[in-house]
Design an enzyme around this catalytic site. Sequence first.
Site, PDB file in Angstrom:
ATOM      1  N   ASP A 275      -6.418  -7.220   2.833  1.00  0.00           N
ATOM      2  CA  ASP A 275      -5.181  -7.958   2.580  1.00  0.00           C
ATOM      3  C   ASP A 275      -5.537  -9.236   1.834  1.00  0.00           C
ATOM      4  O   ASP A 275      -6.159 -10.133   2.405  1.00  0.00           O
ATOM      5  CB  ASP A 275      -4.496  -8.340   3.896  1.00  0.00           C
ATOM      6  CG  ASP A 275      -4.057  -7.141   4.698  1.00  0.00           C
ATOM      7  OD1 ASP A 275      -2.914  -6.709   4.509  1.00  0.00           O
ATOM      8  OD2 ASP A 275      -4.858  -6.641   5.516  1.00  0.00           O
TER       9      ASP A 275
ATOM     10  N   ARG B 137      -8.313 -12.617   3.151  1.00  0.00           N
ATOM     11  CA  ARG B 137      -9.487 -12.094   3.852  1.00  0.00           C
ATOM     12  C   ARG B 137     -10.755 -12.534   3.115  1.00  0.00           C
ATOM     13  O   ARG B 137     -11.726 -12.927   3.727  1.00  0.00           O
ATOM     14  CB  ARG B 137      -9.421 -10.570   3.930  1.00  0.00           C
ATOM     15  CG  ARG B 137      -8.172 -10.053   4.634  1.00  0.00           C
ATOM     16  CD  ARG B 137      -8.103 -10.411   6.102  1.00  0.00           C
ATOM     17  NE  ARG B 137      -6.891  -9.892   6.726  1.00  0.00           N
ATOM     18  CZ  ARG B 137      -5.839 -10.636   7.074  1.00  0.00           C
ATOM     19  NH1 ARG B 137      -5.847 -11.952   6.848  1.00  0.00           N
ATOM     20  NH2 ARG B 137      -4.790 -10.093   7.646  1.00  0.00           N
TER      21      ARG B 137
ATOM     22  N   ARG C 161       4.968 -15.704   2.833  1.00  0.00           N
ATOM     23  CA  ARG C 161       4.368 -14.520   2.205  1.00  0.00           C
ATOM     24  C   ARG C 161       5.332 -13.866   1.213  1.00  0.00           C
ATOM     25  O   ARG C 161       4.927 -12.967   0.468  1.00  0.00           O
ATOM     26  CB  ARG C 161       3.969 -13.519   3.283  1.00  0.00           C
ATOM     27  CG  ARG C 161       2.977 -14.069   4.292  1.00  0.00           C
ATOM     28  CD  ARG C 161       2.808 -13.134   5.475  1.00  0.00           C
ATOM     29  NE  ARG C 161       2.191 -11.879   5.082  1.00  0.00           N
ATOM     30  CZ  ARG C 161       2.175 -10.795   5.863  1.00  0.00           C
ATOM     31  NH1 ARG C 161       2.795 -10.815   7.033  1.00  0.00           N
ATOM     32  NH2 ARG C 161       1.580  -9.691   5.449  1.00  0.00           N
TER      33      ARG C 161
ATOM     34  N   LYS D 217       4.387  -3.978  -0.017  1.00  0.00           N
ATOM     35  CA  LYS D 217       4.640  -3.914   1.417  1.00  0.00           C
ATOM     36  C   LYS D 217       5.754  -4.894   1.793  1.00  0.00           C
ATOM     37  O   LYS D 217       6.010  -5.843   1.041  1.00  0.00           O
ATOM     38  CB  LYS D 217       3.359  -4.202   2.205  1.00  0.00           C
ATOM     39  CG  LYS D 217       2.735  -5.593   1.981  1.00  0.00           C
ATOM     40  CD  LYS D 217       1.405  -5.687   2.700  1.00  0.00           C
ATOM     41  CE  LYS D 217       0.864  -7.111   2.620  1.00  0.00           C
ATOM     42  NZ  LYS D 217      -0.481  -7.238   3.191  1.00  0.00           N
ATOM     43  N   HIS D 218       6.487  -4.638   2.885  1.00  0.00           N
ATOM     44  CA  HIS D 218       6.367  -3.601   3.909  1.00  0.00           C
ATOM     45  C   HIS D 218       7.645  -2.777   3.846  1.00  0.00           C
ATOM     46  O   HIS D 218       8.686  -3.233   4.315  1.00  0.00           O
ATOM     47  CB  HIS D 218       6.211  -4.196   5.294  1.00  0.00           C
ATOM     48  CG  HIS D 218       5.120  -5.236   5.408  1.00  0.00           C
ATOM     49  ND1 HIS D 218       5.261  -6.532   4.964  1.00  0.00           N
ATOM     50  CD2 HIS D 218       3.851  -5.141   5.909  1.00  0.00           C
ATOM     51  CE1 HIS D 218       4.145  -7.216   5.212  1.00  0.00           C
ATOM     52  NE2 HIS D 218       3.271  -6.389   5.782  1.00  0.00           N
TER      53      HIS D 218
ATOM     54  N   HIS E 207       3.686  -7.067  14.849  1.00  0.00           N
ATOM     55  CA  HIS E 207       2.383  -6.888  15.477  1.00  0.00           C
ATOM     56  C   HIS E 207       2.524  -6.785  16.992  1.00  0.00           C
ATOM     57  O   HIS E 207       1.651  -6.223  17.660  1.00  0.00           O
ATOM     58  CB  HIS E 207       1.459  -8.067  15.149  1.00  0.00           C
ATOM     59  CG  HIS E 207       0.999  -8.097  13.731  1.00  0.00           C
ATOM     60  ND1 HIS E 207       1.749  -8.647  12.722  1.00  0.00           N
ATOM     61  CD2 HIS E 207      -0.137  -7.635  13.144  1.00  0.00           C
ATOM     62  CE1 HIS E 207       1.089  -8.537  11.578  1.00  0.00           C
ATOM     63  NE2 HIS E 207      -0.048  -7.922  11.808  1.00  0.00           N
TER      64      HIS E 207
ATOM     65  N   ASP F   8       1.189   0.915   7.621  1.00  0.00           N
ATOM     66  CA  ASP F   8       0.655  -0.316   8.188  1.00  0.00           C
ATOM     67  C   ASP F   8      -0.295   0.093   9.315  1.00  0.00           C
ATOM     68  O   ASP F   8      -0.315   1.250   9.752  1.00  0.00           O
ATOM     69  CB  ASP F   8       1.792  -1.212   8.689  1.00  0.00           C
ATOM     70  CG  ASP F   8       1.417  -2.691   8.649  1.00  0.00           C
ATOM     71  OD1 ASP F   8       0.205  -3.001   8.575  1.00  0.00           O
ATOM     72  OD2 ASP F   8       2.325  -3.538   8.701  1.00  0.00           O
TER      73      ASP F   8
END
Length: 500
Positions: free
Chosen positions: A79, A87, A149, A179-180, A192, A263
């Site tokens: 990501d 990351r 985001r 995404k998403h 999550h 995901d």
Amino acid sequence: MSTVVSLVNACLMASYEGRVPPPWIRRAVENGLAGVGVFGTNLALPDPAAPGAAPYGTLRDDIAAPLRAVRPDVLIALDEEGGDVTRLDYHRGSPYPGNHALGAVDDLGLTREVARAIGADLADAGINLCLGPCADVNSRPNNPIIGVRSFGADPERVARHTEAFVRGLQDRRVAATLKHFPGHGDTGTDSHTALPDIDRDLPAVRALDLPPFAAGIAAGAKAVMTGHIRLPHLAEPPATLSPRIVTGLLREELGYDGVVVSDALEMAPVLDRWGFGGAAVLAWSAGVDLVLLGASGVEHTLPQVYEAVESALKKGELTVERLEEAAARVAALRAWADPVATGAGRSGIGLVAARRALVAVGVPSPGPSGPVHCVRLSSEANMAVGVAPWGLDGALTGLGRLASALDVDPGTDPADIPLPAAGPLAVVVRDAVRDPWQQATLDALRTRRPDLVTVDMGLEPAPGRLAAPLLLTRGAGLANAVAAAELLTGRTWPGPPSGG
């Protein structure tokens, strides 16, 4: 190797723990595993002796090279959205602003150039699949998982920038992932931890959520990631497990024929109900091609998936033809994504973009004459962001203008927060208007130091919600922090903000 294992591996992406790929994942790649997901925790900490060094050398040499020595066309993914979600720069902060900042500037050429620079970094790191950009329309301001985001709340603006970002990434032969799907922007729950419901009917989804996905698909996006979100007006299962959404809405209505990626199945609302094996079977049955297990999807989960698929094939709940179709799409993506592409090293475009996104209200110019005291009101990031660093400390240190730094834990009584009696003071917050403690603490500190500058590194608040003097960075990446620190101090950062 059995036919089931071979087929499943061709449609599966796993991850591992540690700094280098362990033997089990190398064996899985040798046995046809389609891809490996990399997380910030897989990367070594920055070398203190070279604080400005780009981090991708470690990723390329310690992760990508060993995996490609086993099979050159393996997908290696992470990501990398810029801004808060990074990351590659997980241990120091992204040198690029995120989507909220880019959407606010609204320069499509700039967005494409930033995405091209991110793609260059990923290519140099050996990454050929980027799990971004977010094509979500942030239509609910208190959304706990999307926020900065997203390129914004306007579907057409988000669509324009999604298209530009996809083109920029894929200019560098790094596959982009929208995404998403079908849109995570109107959720009040972090997927999550719990399954969000979106109370929209199909006409509303078409009008508000789908335009950015349609634009990204038209731009040639190589992958689309489904969200663990439920749209009760369309289907009962979450989108990742719903034939109505994956096959009906994405494939048939939008005409998408590329790779559909799930995901991560490790996310609680999916894993707790269906487990890795059950969720993988339902995802493939729904039309997903590449199943992501997630950071905890390590060695012991693979047999669960193999066994679940074998059982589903016997019961007629999944067909070999469906898996073969998925494997063919993933193979085409592996063939397109060049494992030996190289970029052009770190680019300064991230800081250029962050400077353009910065908003200053009542902040004197030029900056203060002395070093700046910094107080950060800590806030918990969502799981997508993780524990990537944020704040002004590193940027002020890099400019040689940090007088002192204090992190304040959430819930601390403002009366217990020590403040310097004199000297420039910045109080750094993130989404303060959505956090009663941050808001109350800011007000209390301002009564003691009316000259303090608030630096909000979250979603841009409505005008007038925060008192001046005020800096709005529109994100918490390192580039955003450097732009704010430059304005506060009147000093210029020496080169691209790749560390410090």
